[in-house]
Scaffold this active site. Structure first.
Site, short mmCIF file in Angstrom:
data_model
loop_
_atom_site.label_atom_id
_atom_site.label_comp_id
_atom_site.label_asym_id
_atom_site.label_seq_id
_atom_site.Cartn_x
_atom_site.Cartn_y
_atom_site.Cartn_z
N LYS A 53 -30.93 14.03 -4.85
CA LYS A 53 -30.09 13.60 -5.98
C LYS A 53 -28.76 13.05 -5.47
O LYS A 53 -28.24 12.06 -6.01
CB LYS A 53 -29.89 14.77 -6.95
N GLN A 97 -29.71 23.16 -10.95
CA GLN A 97 -31.04 23.10 -10.33
C GLN A 97 -31.83 24.36 -10.66
O GLN A 97 -31.32 25.48 -10.52
CB GLN A 97 -30.89 22.93 -8.80
N ASP A 120 -30.35 16.47 -17.75
CA ASP A 120 -31.75 16.87 -17.62
C ASP A 120 -32.50 16.74 -18.94
O ASP A 120 -33.74 16.73 -18.94
CB ASP A 120 -31.82 18.36 -17.21
#
Ligand code: GUN
Length: 285
Positions: A53, A97, A120
């Site tokens: 990322k 995460q 997300d």
């Protein structure tokens, strides 16, 4: 011989387009988008995703701050960190995460993220909007899968789509996006009776269960489109492999995604897109 959808190539093209777009932002808006990524613990898989990322952010010109915290962090401390990032007007996107250590309530943490910074698309309000077909941040992997299908010219409307796996991150939302594209969608899972009988009906088969080479040739209809979301270690060779037995299934499929280089790069690409969308929405507000 199947046509192979290279997520690596498609994502490279899309990232180059986004980089050109982001390069105009300092003049237009005085800054570039800023993505904050929180990584708790040292899980090698998670470390590798977070590194990917950061690399993609650099390619696109997005500012990336990766905040690493020890496995021992308390839920209250993590919620405190999220509150700080929520309040920071210079942060456009927040990603925690997953998975988190067992002593931390994942749902509570996701719900604590400012909905408008939820890159997300996991926040309950974004999930609700997805299921009500309202504008929202789409979860990255399902969004990437639909982009791959459309780019490959796969017709979705009216076709039989079968999804294996019902996770909140992939299975459920990709089923909804396929439904929104007017596919006839069937969801299957560990309790499905005669899975092969169902998967053989699929014009489009999406596999997201996290079991190496689970889908064998006999489960796939001749000419099917096969999307493999799995990222596993092959127990025999130790190499990365998908949920689909690629060597056996590829000759039967019309279109297939490889692992690595398929869905994975598209997920990260869509994260970049979501970060830009959150930034632009913030600027326009
Ligand atoms: N862990 C595995 N996939 C994902 C993802 O898409 N987002 C986050 N935050 N964690 C993950």
């Amino acid at each position: 011989m199947a046509a192979i959808i290279s997520g690596k190539e498609l994502s490279a093209r899309l990232k180059a387009e986004m980089a050109a777009q982001v390069a105009t932002f300092p003049t237009k808006y005085g800054r570039v988008p800023h993505l904050a990524v929180i990584l708790v613990g040292e899980d090698p898989g998670s470390v590798s995703y977070v590194t990917g990322k950061a690399k993609a952010s650099a390619e696109v010109g997005i500012r990336n701050t990766t905040l690493r915290r020890p496995e021992s962090i308390t839920e209250a401390e993590l919620l405190g960190l999220i509150a700080e990032l929520n309040a920071d007007p210079g942060v456009d996107g927040i990603l925690v995460q997953l998975p988190l250590p067992r002593h931390i309530d994942e749902e509570r943490v996701i719900a604590a993220i400012d909905r408008t910074k939820d890159v997300d698309g996991f926040h309950p309000m974004n999930v609700a909007s997805l299921w009500q077909k309202q504008a929202c941040t789409l979860p990255c992997t399902p969004k990437g899968i639909i982009k791959m299908l459309k780019t490959a010219g796969v017709e979705i409307a009216g076709r039989e789509a079968v999804v294996i796996g019902r996770s909140n991150i992939v299975g459920l939302p990709v089923a909804k996006l396929l439904l929104d594209e007017n596919a006839t969608v069937t969801m299957t899972h560990s309790r499905t009776r005669d899975l092969g009988e169902v998967t053989r009906r699929a014009d489009i088969l999406v596999v997201a269960i996290g079991r190496p080479k689970f889908v064998t040739a006999d489960m796939v209809r001749e000419g099917a489109v096969v999307i493999d979301v799995g990222v596993n270690r092959d127990p025999e060779t130790g190499r990365l492999c998908g949920d689909v037995d690629y060597a056996a299934v590829e000759p039967k499929a019309a279109v297939i995604t490889p692992v690595p280089g398929g869905v994975g790069p598209m997920t990260i690409c869509c994260l970049m897109e979501n970060t830009i969308e959150c930034f632009l929405a913030r600027i326009e507000r």
